[in-house]
Structures are given as structure tokens and as C-alpha cells.
Design a protein around this motif. Sequence first.
Motif, PDB file in Angstrom:
ATOM      1  N   ALA A  43       0.779  -1.295  -0.160  1.00  0.00           N
ATOM      2  CA  ALA A  43       0.025   0.222  -0.047  1.00  0.00           C
ATOM      3  C   ALA A  43       0.617   1.170   0.129  1.00  0.00           C
ATOM      4  CB  ALA A  43      -0.846   0.195   1.083  1.00  0.00           C
ATOM      5  N   ILE A  44       1.940   1.263   0.837  1.00  0.00           N
ATOM      6  CA  ILE A  44       3.055   2.285   0.820  1.00  0.00           C
ATOM      7  C   ILE A  44       3.643   2.401  -0.460  1.00  0.00           C
ATOM      8  CG2 ILE A  44       4.700   3.515   2.134  1.00  0.00           C
ATOM      9  CD1 ILE A  44       1.885   3.111   3.520  1.00  0.00           C
ATOM     10  N   LEU A  45       3.994   1.347  -0.991  1.00  0.00           N
ATOM     11  CA  LEU A  45       4.702   1.418  -2.456  1.00  0.00           C
ATOM     12  C   LEU A  45       3.727   2.160  -3.458  1.00  0.00           C
ATOM     13  CD1 LEU A  45       7.155   0.405  -4.023  1.00  0.00           C
ATOM     14  CD2 LEU A  45       5.944  -1.727  -4.744  1.00  0.00           C
ATOM     15  N   GLN A  46       2.645   1.730  -3.457  1.00  0.00           N
ATOM     16  CA  GLN A  46       1.798   2.175  -4.618  1.00  0.00           C
ATOM     17  C   GLN A  46       1.451   3.748  -4.246  1.00  0.00           C
ATOM     18  OE1 GLN A  46       0.120   0.976  -6.953  1.00  0.00           O
ATOM     19  NE2 GLN A  46      -1.535   2.065  -7.352  1.00  0.00           N
ATOM     20  N   THR A  47       1.452   3.966  -3.022  1.00  0.00           N
ATOM     21  CA  THR A  47       1.188   5.661  -2.792  1.00  0.00           C
ATOM     22  C   THR A  47       2.522   6.251  -2.785  1.00  0.00           C
ATOM     23  OG1 THR A  47      -0.279   4.622  -0.974  1.00  0.00           O
ATOM     24  CG2 THR A  47       0.647   7.289  -0.809  1.00  0.00           C
ATOM     25  N   THR A  48       3.586   5.626  -2.693  1.00  0.00           N
ATOM     26  CA  THR A  48       4.865   6.449  -2.691  1.00  0.00           C
ATOM     27  C   THR A  48       5.213   6.472  -4.498  1.00  0.00           C
ATOM     28  OG1 THR A  48       5.861   5.291  -0.890  1.00  0.00           O
ATOM     29  CG2 THR A  48       7.562   6.119  -2.553  1.00  0.00           C
ATOM     30  N   GLY A  49       4.738   5.717  -5.210  1.00  0.00           N
ATOM     31  CA  GLY A  49       4.907   5.502  -6.639  1.00  0.00           C
ATOM     32  C   GLY A  49       4.147   6.951  -7.087  1.00  0.00           C
ATOM     33  N   ARG A  50       2.957   7.037  -6.570  1.00  0.00           N
ATOM     34  CA  ARG A  50       1.975   8.078  -6.876  1.00  0.00           C
ATOM     35  C   ARG A  50       2.735   9.623  -6.501  1.00  0.00           C
ATOM     36  NH1 ARG A  50      -3.502   9.057  -6.928  1.00  0.00           N
ATOM     37  NH2 ARG A  50      -3.848  11.254  -7.406  1.00  0.00           N
ATOM     38  N   ILE A  51       3.260   9.784  -5.462  1.00  0.00           N
ATOM     39  CA  ILE A  51       3.835  10.652  -5.090  1.00  0.00           C
ATOM     40  C   ILE A  51       5.115  11.211  -5.974  1.00  0.00           C
ATOM     41  CG2 ILE A  51       5.058  11.996  -3.005  1.00  0.00           C
ATOM     42  CD1 ILE A  51       3.376  10.318  -1.289  1.00  0.00           C
ATOM     43  N   GLU A  52       5.819  10.067  -6.256  1.00  0.00           N
ATOM     44  CA  GLU A  52       7.060  10.235  -7.087  1.00  0.00           C
ATOM     45  C   GLU A  52       6.531  10.888  -8.567  1.00  0.00           C
ATOM     46  OE1 GLU A  52      10.423   7.147  -5.496  1.00  0.00           O
ATOM     47  OE2 GLU A  52       8.951   6.412  -6.999  1.00  0.00           O
ATOM     48  N   ILE A  64      12.656   5.218   2.750  1.00  0.00           N
ATOM     49  CA  ILE A  64      11.240   5.257   2.880  1.00  0.00           C
ATOM     50  C   ILE A  64      10.518   4.132   3.357  1.00  0.00           C
ATOM     51  CG2 ILE A  64      10.586   4.290   0.378  1.00  0.00           C
ATOM     52  CD1 ILE A  64       9.460   7.789   1.526  1.00  0.00           C
ATOM     53  N   ASP A  65      11.278   2.870   3.135  1.00  0.00           N
ATOM     54  CA  ASP A  65      10.817   1.622   3.771  1.00  0.00           C
ATOM     55  C   ASP A  65      10.949   1.765   5.425  1.00  0.00           C
ATOM     56  OD1 ASP A  65      10.090   0.507   1.428  1.00  0.00           O
ATOM     57  OD2 ASP A  65      11.792  -0.853   1.400  1.00  0.00           O
ATOM     58  N   ALA A  66      11.537   2.501   5.702  1.00  0.00           N
ATOM     59  CA  ALA A  66      11.995   2.579   7.108  1.00  0.00           C
ATOM     60  C   ALA A  66      10.927   3.380   7.805  1.00  0.00           C
ATOM     61  CB  ALA A  66      13.287   3.117   7.226  1.00  0.00           C
ATOM     62  N   ALA A  67      10.249   4.301   7.127  1.00  0.00           N
ATOM     63  CA  ALA A  67       9.423   5.228   7.651  1.00  0.00           C
ATOM     64  C   ALA A  67       7.966   4.325   8.141  1.00  0.00           C
ATOM     65  CB  ALA A  67       9.018   6.257   6.734  1.00  0.00           C
ATOM     66  N   GLU A  68       7.867   4.408   9.340  1.00  0.00           N
ATOM     67  CA  GLU A  68       6.723   3.594   9.929  1.00  0.00           C
ATOM     68  C   GLU A  68       5.691   4.208  10.339  1.00  0.00           C
ATOM     69  OE1 GLU A  68       8.447   1.368  13.244  1.00  0.00           O
ATOM     70  OE2 GLU A  68       9.725  -0.009  11.668  1.00  0.00           O
ATOM     71  N   THR A  69       5.649   5.524  10.444  1.00  0.00           N
ATOM     72  CA  THR A  69       4.459   6.271  10.710  1.00  0.00           C
ATOM     73  C   THR A  69       4.127   7.487   9.692  1.00  0.00           C
ATOM     74  OG1 THR A  69       5.651   7.874  11.951  1.00  0.00           O
ATOM     75  CG2 THR A  69       4.833   5.841  13.093  1.00  0.00           C
ATOM     76  N   PRO A  70       2.952   8.104   9.755  1.00  0.00           N
ATOM     77  CA  PRO A  70       2.969   9.200   8.646  1.00  0.00           C
ATOM     78  C   PRO A  70       3.731  10.365   8.941  1.00  0.00           C
ATOM     79  CG  PRO A  70       0.741   8.362   9.124  1.00  0.00           C
ATOM     80  CD  PRO A  70       1.558   7.627  10.279  1.00  0.00           C
ATOM     81  N   ARG A  71       4.015  10.652  10.301  1.00  0.00           N
ATOM     82  CA  ARG A  71       4.969  11.483  10.600  1.00  0.00           C
ATOM     83  C   ARG A  71       6.365  11.422  10.032  1.00  0.00           C
ATOM     84  NH1 ARG A  71       4.876  15.470  14.654  1.00  0.00           N
ATOM     85  NH2 ARG A  71       3.616  14.184  16.068  1.00  0.00           N
ATOM     86  N   GLN A  72       7.006  10.367   9.931  1.00  0.00           N
ATOM     87  CA  GLN A  72       8.398   9.627   9.598  1.00  0.00           C
ATOM     88  C   GLN A  72       8.266   9.692   7.982  1.00  0.00           C
ATOM     89  OE1 GLN A  72       9.061   5.707  11.312  1.00  0.00           O
ATOM     90  NE2 GLN A  72       9.337   6.801  13.360  1.00  0.00           N
ATOM     91  N   TYR A  73       7.116   9.566   7.321  1.00  0.00           N
ATOM     92  CA  TYR A  73       7.092   9.424   5.741  1.00  0.00           C
ATOM     93  C   TYR A  73       7.125  10.922   5.495  1.00  0.00           C
ATOM     94  CZ  TYR A  73       5.166   7.893   1.422  1.00  0.00           C
ATOM     95  OH  TYR A  73       4.848   7.512   0.189  1.00  0.00           O
ATOM     96  N   LEU A  74       5.972  11.523   6.023  1.00  0.00           N
ATOM     97  CA  LEU A  74       5.997  13.131   5.611  1.00  0.00           C
ATOM     98  C   LEU A  74       7.298  13.768   5.704  1.00  0.00           C
ATOM     99  CD1 LEU A  74       2.324  13.993   6.967  1.00  0.00           C
ATOM    100  CD2 LEU A  74       2.927  13.875   4.563  1.00  0.00           C
ATOM    101  N   GLN A  75       7.908  13.431   6.908  1.00  0.00           N
ATOM    102  CA  GLN A  75       9.458  14.154   7.049  1.00  0.00           C
ATOM    103  C   GLN A  75      10.304  13.841   5.900  1.00  0.00           C
ATOM    104  OE1 GLN A  75      11.066  13.720  10.782  1.00  0.00           O
ATOM    105  NE2 GLN A  75      13.286  14.732  10.239  1.00  0.00           N
ATOM    106  N   LEU A  76      10.306  12.473   5.515  1.00  0.00           N
ATOM    107  CA  LEU A  76      11.243  12.235   4.327  1.00  0.00           C
ATOM    108  C   LEU A  76      10.579  12.936   2.995  1.00  0.00           C
ATOM    109  CD1 LEU A  76      11.573   8.356   4.808  1.00  0.00           C
ATOM    110  CD2 LEU A  76      13.517  10.302   4.752  1.00  0.00           C
ATOM    111  N   ALA A  82      11.819  20.030  -0.273  1.00  0.00           N
ATOM    112  CA  ALA A  82      12.447  21.270   0.082  1.00  0.00           C
ATOM    113  C   ALA A  82      13.863  21.200  -0.605  1.00  0.00           C
ATOM    114  CB  ALA A  82      12.595  21.206   1.660  1.00  0.00           C
ATOM    115  N   ALA A  83      14.499  19.888  -0.646  1.00  0.00           N
ATOM    116  CA  ALA A  83      16.075  19.925  -1.173  1.00  0.00           C
ATOM    117  C   ALA A  83      15.880  20.374  -2.639  1.00  0.00           C
ATOM    118  CB  ALA A  83      16.640  18.643  -1.064  1.00  0.00           C
ATOM    119  N   ARG A  84      14.626  19.857  -3.396  1.00  0.00           N
ATOM    120  CA  ARG A  84      14.594  20.128  -4.810  1.00  0.00           C
ATOM    121  C   ARG A  84      14.389  21.625  -4.931  1.00  0.00           C
ATOM    122  NH1 ARG A  84       9.674  17.875  -8.044  1.00  0.00           N
ATOM    123  NH2 ARG A  84       8.827  19.356  -6.809  1.00  0.00           N
ATOM    124  N   ALA A  85      13.507  22.150  -4.073  1.00  0.00           N
ATOM    125  CA  ALA A  85      13.240  23.738  -4.183  1.00  0.00           C
ATOM    126  C   ALA A  85      14.442  24.421  -3.885  1.00  0.00           C
ATOM    127  CB  ALA A  85      12.251  24.206  -3.031  1.00  0.00           C
TER     128      ALA A  85
END
Lengths: 87, 409
Positions: A43-52, A64-76, A82-85
Amino acid sequence: MERLELSDLVTLLRECAGEEEWTDLDGDILDTPFLDLGYDSLAILQTTGRIERDHTITFDEEAIDAAETPRQYLQLVNELLAARAVV
Amino acid sequence: MSGTVSVARATAVFTGIGIAAPGGLGTATWWAAALRGRTAVGAVTRFDASGYPVRLAGEVPGFTDEEHVPGRLLPQTDRVTRLALAMAKEAVDDCGADLDALPEYAASVVTASSAGGFEFGQRELQALWHQGSKHVSAYQAFAWFNAANTGQLSIRHGTRGASGVLVSEQAGGLDAAAQARRQIRKGSRLVVTGGADSALCPWGWTAHLADGLLSTVDDPQRAYLPFAADAGGHVAGEGGAMLVLEDADSARERGATVYGSLAGYAATFDGGTTPRLGDAARLALADAGAQPGDVDVVFADAAGQRAADRAEAAALAALFGPYGVPVTAPKAMTGRLLAGGSALDLAAALLALRDQVIPPTPGTGQPAADCPVDLVTGAPRRGAPLRCALVLARGRGGFNSAVVLRAAP
């Protein structure tokens, strides 16, 4: 600067992986593990693909695999945006 | 496990039925339609088939995904898996067993699937070639796969016993039930079995057409006429049935209502040009300890091809004598459902044993002179007691399977 908020992530999770009947995704879930929300790694892989795709970015798969919660995921996600900006 | 011998002889009985097939969603609705005996085949509505040489199909009516599939499973399931989830839920509810109360590995799922998730696969292939690899769903990893139904059903129902999937085209539903019986004989208490297929999308249609066996007749009443002199192929359909097969002692202990027992099974493979459907029937009867004279009704494979119909009629005549046993083919109502077809025939035969009535074969007026079968046509047939049914199925490529069912005592 582009930022992904929790509400954006919840929308994407619903679209990409559906929603369990027993979860309340509109509650305070920032620190709730994805597994407890009913989302497995696929489910996370599918969502990550969409964000990418939507933001034309590529995640470090291991990070991204190590992010276990929405907070950790959003931070990444937001660090990457931000880095891209800056560039 | 004490007494391997007694387990090896364990009787397996059917205690639950769930159906999603052309003619009706749900067992009661479908069975009422089968007894009415009018074709459920019609113009393809699931995609625009106007540009194809075949435009008729059997479709499952009135299936609303959200009513049968949890939200979390919608993005990861093909149409066929959604149909299978609905069938399995009905079958498990019908059997009345509390699966959660069984020992952890005592229940399992063994189903048959020929095409897997074709529509899902087509959509993701289109995404790959039109938009690029990043647009392909992560769920393509398994949603296309023949084992997807078995996997999703076992997760949904929390069954952790030995599961599996059989791929032998139209014979699959019978082969799956036989594999389920093997699990019962190894000590399983309850197995969800059956078959389902759905490939009503352009990609699936192309595969159906490549088969070369589809009828090109545009009249739904005349397109699929098993054993008729003017038979010219079959109609493809979607759906099937799921059944609960249970150890007879367990079923008795919990006071379950039993439809009938899986008394005999055999599978053979055609040898070159030698058809072996008759051998499968003979071996299944031997497995059941039954004589041809014990059989009260045959649910035929009913290919709707002249040569194949003649071969099946000859096999039946050799076993039972010309016109020697009532033969029916409710699949003339639904079209051929690949793996779902023979599972649905099992369900129909169990319901026939329960209600003591043989559903008719829609379409065919009377069998061809070179097909000496006592085909039940026009109206359901009642009167003679039904205690034993033989179900036959042939899968493309040479598969033959036969199941003998006995009515509950």
C-alpha cells in the motif's frame, strides 16, 4: 515551496490503497504505524509511486521503507521536496 | 492425528454454496433462473464489443463492487476476485460454521482459475505502454495471478491451512474440489473450494476468440446449443461458484445442513486423438463405489461443438446405454465460464439433489440423432428420485474430470 500535509497523504492513501472500515484516517494518526492503519508495504509502495509521479521526485527506497508512521513518512517527503526547491 | 487409515477414508460433504453467475447473483436467485431455463446470455456490456466477430457473453447481473468488497481491497482486485469474494462469503455464511473457532490450520482455500485477473492486467499493461512504468499499479504484482482468488479468500476468511489453485480450464472446478477432498483426508476440517473466471475485456476477448470455439451466432437463443444438430460453438461467460467442503464428522458434530457428499472423482488426459472423458467418468464411479445404474442425472460438459458433443454422447452411451440416463447442461444458460463452469455445475447438481429436480438445458430443442442422450430440455424434470449425480467437465488442451455426488442421507 511544495509541502505534503497529513491531509494530502490521507487523500493519497485512500485513492491508492483504499481504506479499512475500522480505521479513522481523519483522526490524530501522525504517529500511528501504517500497519495499525491497515496499510502494508505494498500500500505504501503504491502511494509512494504516486507521489513520485505527481512531484517528479525519486525516493531513497530504503529510507522510505523505514518510515513506519505518517510523521516519519511526511518528513522524508518534505525533506526531498525542500531539497529540490533549493536546487 | 490418530488413525491415518480412518482419516484417509474421511467422507467430504458440501455444506455451503455461493454463486455469482449469469442468470443471478446469489444462490437462490441463480437457481430460480436455472429452473426457469431461459438463456442469460446477451450482448456484451462490459466493454464495446461491436468491432469483434463475437458480441454475446454471459455476464453476472447487478454486481456492485462496493457492496461485496471492502474498500482496502478495491484497488488490489480484479473483477474476478471481487466476484469470488462475494461467492465465498455467501458459501461460508451458508455453511454456518464459525471459522474463527476452528484450530488455526484446520481450514483452507483451494480454488480454480483459468484466466486470473485479465481486466486488471490489461489496464496495467496499457498504463505501462501508454504512460510508462511508474504508472503501473504495485498491485499488478499479484492481482493478475491465477492464485489471487485463493489468496484473497484465505486472507479474508482467516484460513491458514494448506491452500492452492488449480488451472485446468473448464475442468478446474472439479479438480479443485478433489484437491479440497485430499486436504480433508489429510486432516483438514473445512475447505472453501470452487472456481471463478472473468475475462470480459478486449484482451480477454482476444484470447477467447483465438480459441476458435466461440459461436458467431448473434441470437442469444441460438448461440450455444449443446448436443443440437446445428450446434456451432459456445458463448463465453463470467462468474462461477464457491462451495464449502467439510469433513463429514465435523459437519455432523456441529449439526450442519449437508447438500451432498463428494463421493467420487477422477481425472484423465486425452491421448492424441483419443478422448478420455468416458474413462474419467468410469474411474470416478469406481472411486465412489458406484455402478452406472446408480447415477440418476448427468451434468454434461456440453461443449456445443459437433465433434465434441458426439464424443461426449458416445461416452455417455457406452456407460449408460443410449438415452440411458437424464442429461442436462444448465451452462447453456450462462455460457461456458472457464474454471467457474464446472464449479457452478457442482453447485447446480447439489441443488438438484436437494430439491429433487433437474434444471433444463436452455436453447437446444432436441439432441441431434448422432447424440443419443436423454437431454432435459424445455422445463425442469421432476418425479424420479435423485440420489446420485455425475458431473463432467473438459478443459481445453485435453483435461477431463468427473465428480460423483451423493445426496445427503
